[in-house]
Write a protein that holds these residues in place. Structure first.
Motif, short mmCIF file in Angstrom:
data_model
loop_
_atom_site.label_atom_id
_atom_site.label_comp_id
_atom_site.label_asym_id
_atom_site.label_seq_id
_atom_site.Cartn_x
_atom_site.Cartn_y
_atom_site.Cartn_z
N ALA A 81 49.37 -39.58 -17.10
CA ALA A 81 49.52 -40.71 -16.18
C ALA A 81 49.16 -40.30 -14.75
CB ALA A 81 50.94 -41.25 -16.24
N ILE A 82 49.62 -39.12 -14.34
CA ILE A 82 49.32 -38.64 -12.98
C ILE A 82 47.82 -38.40 -12.81
CG2 ILE A 82 49.70 -36.75 -11.34
CD1 ILE A 82 52.51 -36.47 -12.55
N LYS A 83 47.24 -37.72 -13.80
CA LYS A 83 45.81 -37.41 -13.72
C LYS A 83 44.97 -38.70 -13.72
CE LYS A 83 46.06 -32.88 -15.97
NZ LYS A 83 45.70 -32.10 -17.19
N ASN A 84 45.35 -39.64 -14.59
CA ASN A 84 44.60 -40.88 -14.69
C ASN A 84 44.70 -41.70 -13.39
OD1 ASN A 84 42.91 -42.57 -16.20
ND2 ASN A 84 44.63 -43.88 -16.82
N ARG A 85 45.90 -41.72 -12.80
CA ARG A 85 46.07 -42.44 -11.53
C ARG A 85 45.26 -41.77 -10.43
NH1 ARG A 85 45.44 -44.88 -7.97
NH2 ARG A 85 46.85 -45.98 -6.55
N PHE A 86 45.25 -40.47 -10.42
CA PHE A 86 44.49 -39.74 -9.40
C PHE A 86 42.99 -39.94 -9.59
CE2 PHE A 86 42.48 -35.86 -7.75
CZ PHE A 86 42.95 -35.87 -6.45
N ARG A 87 42.56 -40.04 -10.87
CA ARG A 87 41.15 -40.20 -11.18
C ARG A 87 40.62 -41.56 -10.70
NH1 ARG A 87 41.50 -39.93 -16.49
NH2 ARG A 87 41.58 -37.65 -16.47
N HIS A 88 41.51 -42.57 -10.71
CA HIS A 88 41.08 -43.92 -10.34
C HIS A 88 41.65 -44.36 -8.99
CE1 HIS A 88 40.80 -44.00 -14.86
NE2 HIS A 88 39.60 -44.49 -14.54
N ARG A 89 41.96 -43.38 -8.14
CA ARG A 89 42.60 -43.71 -6.87
C ARG A 89 41.70 -44.55 -5.97
NH1 ARG A 89 40.80 -38.61 -6.75
NH2 ARG A 89 39.72 -37.80 -4.89
N SER A 90 40.36 -44.41 -6.09
CA SER A 90 39.46 -45.15 -5.20
C SER A 90 38.64 -46.19 -5.95
CB SER A 90 38.51 -44.16 -4.51
OG SER A 90 37.75 -43.45 -5.47
N SER A 91 39.04 -46.49 -7.20
CA SER A 91 38.28 -47.43 -8.01
C SER A 91 38.79 -48.85 -7.79
CB SER A 91 38.40 -47.05 -9.49
OG SER A 91 39.74 -47.22 -9.91
N VAL A 92 38.14 -49.79 -8.44
CA VAL A 92 38.51 -51.20 -8.30
C VAL A 92 39.49 -51.63 -9.39
CG1 VAL A 92 36.37 -51.86 -7.16
CG2 VAL A 92 36.48 -51.84 -9.66
N TYR A 93 40.07 -50.63 -10.08
CA TYR A 93 41.03 -50.95 -11.13
C TYR A 93 42.21 -51.72 -10.53
CZ TYR A 93 39.13 -48.33 -15.08
OH TYR A 93 38.37 -47.92 -16.12
N PRO A 94 42.76 -52.71 -11.22
CA PRO A 94 43.91 -53.45 -10.67
C PRO A 94 45.15 -52.55 -10.61
CG PRO A 94 43.49 -54.08 -12.96
CD PRO A 94 42.33 -53.23 -12.53
N LYS A 95 46.00 -52.81 -9.64
CA LYS A 95 47.24 -52.03 -9.49
C LYS A 95 48.15 -52.30 -10.69
CE LYS A 95 47.34 -51.77 -4.46
NZ LYS A 95 48.09 -52.06 -3.23
N ARG A 96 48.96 -51.31 -11.02
CA ARG A 96 49.86 -51.44 -12.16
C ARG A 96 51.30 -51.42 -11.67
NH1 ARG A 96 46.61 -48.08 -16.91
NH2 ARG A 96 44.54 -48.86 -16.31
N GLU A 97 52.15 -52.05 -12.44
CA GLU A 97 53.55 -52.24 -12.02
C GLU A 97 54.26 -50.91 -11.79
OE1 GLU A 97 57.59 -54.49 -13.64
OE2 GLU A 97 55.68 -54.74 -14.69
N HIS A 98 54.02 -49.94 -12.61
CA HIS A 98 54.67 -48.63 -12.53
C HIS A 98 53.61 -47.56 -12.72
CE1 HIS A 98 57.32 -45.23 -13.60
NE2 HIS A 98 58.32 -45.93 -13.08
N TRP A 99 53.78 -46.43 -12.00
CA TRP A 99 52.74 -45.40 -12.08
C TRP A 99 52.60 -44.82 -13.49
CZ3 TRP A 99 54.09 -40.41 -13.45
CH2 TRP A 99 55.44 -40.08 -13.34
N MET A 100 53.66 -44.91 -14.31
CA MET A 100 53.55 -44.44 -15.69
C MET A 100 52.65 -45.33 -16.54
SD MET A 100 54.77 -41.58 -16.64
CE MET A 100 54.49 -41.93 -18.35
N ASP A 101 52.41 -46.57 -16.06
CA ASP A 101 51.53 -47.47 -16.82
C ASP A 101 50.09 -46.95 -16.89
OD1 ASP A 101 53.61 -49.19 -17.32
OD2 ASP A 101 53.25 -50.40 -15.53
#
Length: 722
Positions: free
Chosen positions: A248-268
Motif C-alpha cells: 500500500a505504501i509503495k503503491n501510494r508513493f508510486r502514484h503520488r503525482s498521477s491523476v489517480y482519484p484520492k482514496r478514503e484510506h491510505w491502505m486502500d
C-alpha cells in the motif's frame, strides 16, 4: 523429528481434557520459574559479582529484558512459517537451557584466580559467558513465548470451548506460581555461601537451579510428544500483514503525482493486489497499533521493579521480625498482589463502578493504570529521599574526611587545623579541603594530608611517655548488600587473634587495625584469643549496612566480663528505613498493572480481527521491549545526581504520556471486528468476480498487444526478405 507436525488429531482425554495439556502446564511452570528466578537476582549479580555500577547494571538488565520481548516476533514467524509450534518450542528450549547453564558456569568464581578480596581476577571470562548466556536465554524465552499458549489451545477441539477457557486459566496460574516461587527461592539460594577456595554468595546455585528447571521443562514437554495434536505451519499472518502494508505504501508513493482519484484510506492503495477483507482487517489492526504508541512508557516504569527498586532495597532494613527479607525477594510482592487484586477488581471494583453508572471503558481503565504507575514512582522517590537523609555525607572528590579516636586513658586537648577538640573517646567525621597540622597537648604531631575523596581514622595512642597518632583508611561508601563492615583496633598489650563465628579472621598486633570483614545481618559472635589460650566471647546484633570499629582497650582483660572493655565506634549507621516502606509503591504499581495490562490485552483481543489476534499480541510485546529501551536512553542521557530525581523524571514522563493517551482515546471509535468481517465476507464474491473480469480484460489486452506485435514483426521480416 520427521513427520512431527502431522495434521491435528483427537487426543486422549481425562474428564473432557486432553492429557497432553498436563505436560504443557508443567513445562510452562518450570520455564517461568527458570526465567523469573534468574531475572530476580540478575541486577545484583551484575553489581556485586561483575562489579558494574548501578547505571551500567540497570542498562544491561533492561537491554536483556528488551531482547526477551523482541524475539517473540521471530519465534512466531519461525513457528507459523517453517517449523511449526512443537519443533520451535523444542529447538528454542534447547537454546534456552544451554543459555541458563552457561550463566551458571559463568558465575562460578573458583574457575579463575581470585584477588585478595575474593573477587575473580579474570573478569573478562565471566562477562563473556554471562553475555553469551543472556543472549541465548533471550532468544529462547522470547522465541517460545508466542508458541506455548497457542500450542496448548491447539490441543482442544472446536466443541471444547469451556475446557479451553479453563486451560488458559490454569496456564496463567502456572505462570504466576512459577514466578512467585522462583522470586522467593532464588534470592535465598543466592544468599548462601559457596566456593572451594573462597566462600562467596552462591550465584552459581541461584542460576543453576533455574537451569535445572529449564532442562526439566524441556524433558517433560518432549515426553508428551506422542500425545500432542500438532498443527502444521500454514503461513504467518504477521508476514502477510506487513507485505500488505508495504505494498500500500509503495503503491501510494508510486502514484503520488498521477491523476489517480484520492482514496478514503491510505491502505486502500493495496486493493490492486489484496482482497478488501484483508485490507479491512489490516485497518482495524493499525487503528489499535496507533493507540499502542504511548504504551511503552508504562513498561519503562514497570520493569524497573527488577532493577532500580531492587537496588533501592539493598539500602534498606529487611528485618520483618519473623523473617529477614533479601532485597531481591521484595519482587515477590508483585505476583502476590496480582493473585489478590485480579479477583478483587473483577468481582468487586468493576461491578461497583458499573452500578454507579460510570462508563469505565477499557481505554479509561488503561489511562488510570498508567496514572497509578506514575504515583508508584512518586512513592519510590519519597522513600529514596528518606533513605538519602539517613546516609552519611561522604567527601567529594576534592575533600577528605577524618575522625579522631582517643585510646589514651584520659581526656586530650586536640587541635586539627582550625578545629579545637576536647577528645574523650571519639569524634564524628570532619571535612578538610586542605592539609592540616595535628596538635595534641604537648605540641604538633604531624602534618596530615588526606587523599581526596577518602575517609580516615586517626587513633591517638601512648608510646611510652609520648603521644603519637596512627592513621587508617575507612570505607568511603555504604557497605554493599546490607552487610556490615566490621574491624578491630588492638590497644591491648599483646597480639590477639579474632575469629568471627566459625570463620578465621586475623591476628592483630598491639596498636594496629585489622582489615574490614563483611558480616551479614543478625547475631554475630566474635572470639578473641591470645597466645596463652585465654578467650573472650564478644556478641553483637548487627543490622543492615553499618560500619563499626571495635576497640580492644589497654584495660582489656580476659574473663567473664571481658566484653565490657571493648569500645564501639560507629563509622556508618545501619540502614534505618524499613523495606516495608516499599510496599505502597509495589501496591500502586501492581494495581496499575492489573488495570492496564489485563485490560489492554482484553481490549486488544476484542478489537482484533479473528485471524490477526497474534499480530496485536506481537505488537503488545513490542511495547514492552520499547519500554525497556526507554529506560536505557533515560538512564544514560539524564545523568541525574540523585536517584529520587530520576524517579520523579520517569513519573513526570508517564503523566505526560498518560494525558496524550487519554486524548487519543477520546477520538477512538470502538468496532466489532466480527461484524466488519461478516460485511466484507458477504461482499467478497462480487469483489472477486470483478477482480476476475478485470484480470481477464487485462489478459485480452496483453494478448491483443502481442498478437499485433507478432503481425507487425512478420510484416517487417517480409519486407526485409523481399
Amino acid at each position: 523429528m520427521a513427520g512431527i507436525d502431522e495434521p491435528k488429531k483427537r487426543t486422549a482425554t481425562v474428564c473432557g481434557y486432553p492429557i497432553s495439556i498436563f505436560f504443557i502446564v508443567v513445562n510452562e511452570f518450570c520455564e517461568r520459574f527458570s526465567y523469573y528466578g534468574m531475572r530476580a537476582v540478575l541486577v545484583l549479580y551484575f553489581k556485586y559479582f561483575l562489579n558494574w555500577d548501578d547505571d551500567f547494571a540497570t542498562t544491561i538488565y533492561h537491554t536483556f529484558v528488551a531482547l526477551c520481548y523482541l524475539t517473540p516476533i521471530l519465534g512466531a514467524i519461525i513457528a507459523d512459517s517453517w517449523l511449526g509450534k512443537f519443533k520451535t518450542i523444542v529447538y528454542l528450549s534447547i537454546v534456552y537451557a544451554v543459555g541458563q547453564v552457561i550463566m551458571a558456569v559463568g558465575a562460578i568464581h573458583d574457575i579463575t584466580d581470585l584477588d585478595k578480596d575474593g573477587t575473580p581476577d579474570n573478569m573478562t571470562f565471566h562477562i563473556a559467558l554471562s553475555v553469551l548466556g543472556l543472549i541465548l536465554i533471550a532468544l529462547g524465552t522470547g522465541g517460545i513465548k508466542p508458541c506455548v499458549a497457542a500450542f496448548g489451545g491447539d490441543q482442544f477441539e472446536d466443541d471444547q470451548e469451556k475446557q479451553r477457557s479453563t486451560f488458559f486459566s490454569i496456564f496463567y496460574l502456572s505462570i504466576n506460581a512459577g514466578s512467585l516461587l522462583s522470586t522467593v527461592i532464588t534470592p535465598i539460594l543466592r544468599a548462601q555461601k559457596c566456593g572451594i577456595h573462597t566462600q562467596q554468595q552462591c550465584y552459581p546455585l541461584a542460576f543453576g537451579v533455574p537451569a535445572a528447571l529449564m532442562v526439566v521443562a524441556l524433558i517433560v514437554f518432549i515426553i508428551g510428544s506422542g500425545m500432542y495434536s500438532k498443527v502444521p505451519p500454514a503461513g504467518n499472518i504477521l508476514v502477510k500483514v506487513c507485505t500488505c502494508i508495504s505494498f500500500a505504501i509503495k503503491n501510494r508513493f508510486r502514484h503520488r503525482s498521477s491523476v489517480y482519484p484520492k482514496r478514503e484510506h491510505w491502505m486502500d492503495w493495496a486493493e490492486e493486489k489484496y482482497d478488501k477483507l484483508l485490507i479491512a482487517q489490516v485497518k482495524m489492526v493499525l487503528k489499535v497499533l496507533f493507540l499502542y504508541i504511548p504504551l511503552p512508557m508504562f513498561w519503562a516504569l514497570f520493569d524497573q521493579q527488577g532493577s532500580r527498586w531492587t537496588l533501592q532495597a539493598t539500602t534498606m532494613d529487611g528485618n520483618f521480625g519473623l523473617m529477614v527479607i533479601q532485597p531481591d525477594q521484595m519482587q515477590t510482592v508483585n505476583p502476590i498482589l496480582i493473585l489478590v487484586l485480579v479477583p478483587i477488581m473483577d468481582s468487586v471494583i468493576y461491578p461497583l463502578i458499573s452500578k454507579c453508572k460510570l462508563n469505565f471503558t477499557p481505554l479509561k481503565r488503561m489511562t488510570v493504570g498508567m496514572f497509578l504507575a506514575a504515583l508508584a514512582f512518586v512513592c519510590a522517590a519519597l522513600v529514596q529521599l528518606q533513605i538519602d537523609n539517613t546516609l552519611p555525607k561522604f567527601p567529594s572528590s576534592t575533600e577528605g574526611q577524618v575522625k579522631f579516636i582517643n585510646v589514651v586513658n584520659r581526656s586530650l586537648e586536640v587541635k586539627a587545623g582550625s578545629h579545637d577538640i576536647k577528645l574523650d573517646n571519639f569524634t564524628d567525621y570532619m571535612t578538610f579541603a586542605q592539609p592540616f597540622t595535628l596538635t595534641v597537648e604537648s605540641g604538633p604531631l604531624d602534618l596530615i594530608s588526606l587523599p581526596d575523596g577518602t575517609r580516615s581514622t586517626i587513633v591517638i595512642v601512648e608510646d611510652g611517655p609520648q603521644l603519637r597518632h596512627l592513621e587508617f583508611r575507612d570505607v568511603n561508601k555504604k557497605p554493599e548488600q546490607g552487610a556490615n563492615a566490621i574491624r578491630f583496633f588492638n590497644g591491648f598489650g599483646s597480639t590477639v587473634n579474632i575469629t568471627v563465628g566459625d570463620k578465621g579472621y586475623v591476628d592483630i598486633v598491639s596498636n594496629n587495625m585489622s582489615e574490614y570483614a563483611n558480616i551479614p545481618e543478625g547475631a554475630a559472635k566474635f572470639f578473641i584469643k591470645d597466645f596463652a589460650g585465654n578467650e573472650c566471647i564478644f556478641e553483637r546484633k548487627l543490622g543492615f549496612g553499618s560500619s563499626l570499629t571495635l576497640i580492644i582497650s589497654a584495660t582489656f582483660t580476659f574473663g567473664e566480663n571481658c566484653a565490657r572493655n571493648i569500645k564501639e565506634v560507629e563509622d556508618i549507621k545501619p540502614n534505618s528505613i524499613h523495606m516495608a516502606w516499599q510496599i505502597p509503591q509495589y501496591f500502586l504499581m501492581t494495581s496499575g498493572e492489573v488495570v492496564f495490562s489485563v485490560t489492554g490485552l482484553e481490549f486488544s483481543y476484542s478489537q482484533a480481527p479473528s485471524n490477526m489476534k497474534s499480530v496485536l499480541q506481537a505488537g503488545w510485546l513490542l511495547t514492552v521491549a520499547v519500554g525497556n529501551i526507554i529506560v536505557l536512553i533515560v538512564a544514560e542521557a539524564a545523568t541525574l545526581p540523585d536517584q529520587w530525581a530520576e524517579y520523579i523524571l520517569f513519573a513526570s514522563l508517564l503523566v505526560l504520556v498518560c494525558i496524550i493517551f487519554a486524548i487519543m482515546a477520546m477520538f477512538y471509535t470502538y468496532t466489532d471486528p466480527a461484524k466488519v468481517e461478516a460485511e466484507f465476507a458477504f461482499l467478497e464474491p462480487e469483489d472477486k468476480k470483478k477482480k476476475k473480469n478485470l484480470e481477464m480484460a487485462k489478459k485480452d489486452v496483453v494478448e491483443n498487444h502481442y498478437e499485433n506485435r507478432r503481425s507487425s514483426d512478420s510484416s517487417s521480416d517480409g519486407n526485409c526478405k523481399f
